[in-house]
Design an enzyme around this catalytic site. Sequence first.
Site, short mmCIF file in Angstrom:
data_model
loop_
_atom_site.label_atom_id
_atom_site.label_comp_id
_atom_site.label_asym_id
_atom_site.label_seq_id
_atom_site.Cartn_x
_atom_site.Cartn_y
_atom_site.Cartn_z
N ARG A 123 13.31 27.54 23.61
CA ARG A 123 14.35 26.63 24.03
C ARG A 123 14.13 26.03 25.55
NH1 ARG A 123 18.26 26.41 21.05
NH2 ARG A 123 17.99 28.66 20.36
N LYS A 134 -5.54 41.19 31.09
CA LYS A 134 -6.70 41.80 31.51
C LYS A 134 -6.26 42.82 32.70
CE LYS A 134 -9.59 37.87 29.96
NZ LYS A 134 -10.20 37.04 30.52
N ARG A 148 9.03 32.12 33.86
CA ARG A 148 9.96 33.10 33.37
C ARG A 148 9.23 34.43 33.00
NH1 ARG A 148 13.83 33.23 28.22
NH2 ARG A 148 14.93 31.87 29.67
#
Length: 305
Positions: A51, A80, A101
């Site tokens: 969203r 990695k 985020r």
Amino acid sequence: MKKNSFVSIADCSKEDILELIKKAEYFEQNPNQKVLEGKVCATLFFEPSTRTRLSFETAINRLGGRVIGFSDAATTSSSKGEILKDTIRMVSNYADLIIMRHYLEGAARYAAEVTDIPIINAGDGANQHPSQTLLDLYSIYKTQGTLDNLKIALVGDLKYGRTVHSIISGLAHFNPTFYLIAPDELKIPELYKEFMNKNNIPYFEYSDFSTEVINQSDILYMTRVQRERFTDLMEYEKVKNLYVLNNAMLANSKDNLRILHPLPRVNEIAYDVDDNPKAYYFEQAKNGLFARQAIICNSLNINCK
């Protein structure tokens, strides 16, 4: 706000918030602008969020910018072992703005310190979610005609709910009264009680989700109990369905009451509430587009009008 980054709503003054709301109003009337032509914005989602990511990317597209980035950190060099600092510095070579985020609290603040381009925090762990807060404040302003002197009920996960933490900070300038409704396991952290005490913000804590509190409120802010924040799933099972709002509970609520939810919902709001005119959560999500257009332009020092 340092380097025009948007890391925490606590970095914003009252004037900053009102100016961003004014810009969001402008974009609601004029959503398609080409003010980002030639600009590249990176969306780095180390934690899933369909969203919020789509809202930001739609905002960029409607402003004429281009988007690079990822929605799954497992497909990037961080899988990695690349450290966050290196990822941010590399992406800063390609983009004019990073929207990020991350699952770690403080990651957005750290990112803003290691790059010279603006960082927009799209949520960091259980800490802050400032763009959600701006769209929440815009939604409250639209439905109440003011942000001042409102009675706000915050219901559900007040411990891990970063949207709750951010909205307390954002409304601190506007003389709110908070009703905090949560089970013992999910009560608001002491840090936020200390903040409210320091800022002379009245608050009342409850374990029961009663109509008495609903009937006093101007805004009812429901939140999801976040399964992903629990290390002990038995604890999650104990609290996941404690508070469920249904239509009958709204029978004697104030005319101006509006129900908000940062979404996605699970079982916190029964479907029979959706047709009640006091349900505002889907319109609230739409407001996120305009609020995020305002934040992006503000971070890039783009004068919208």
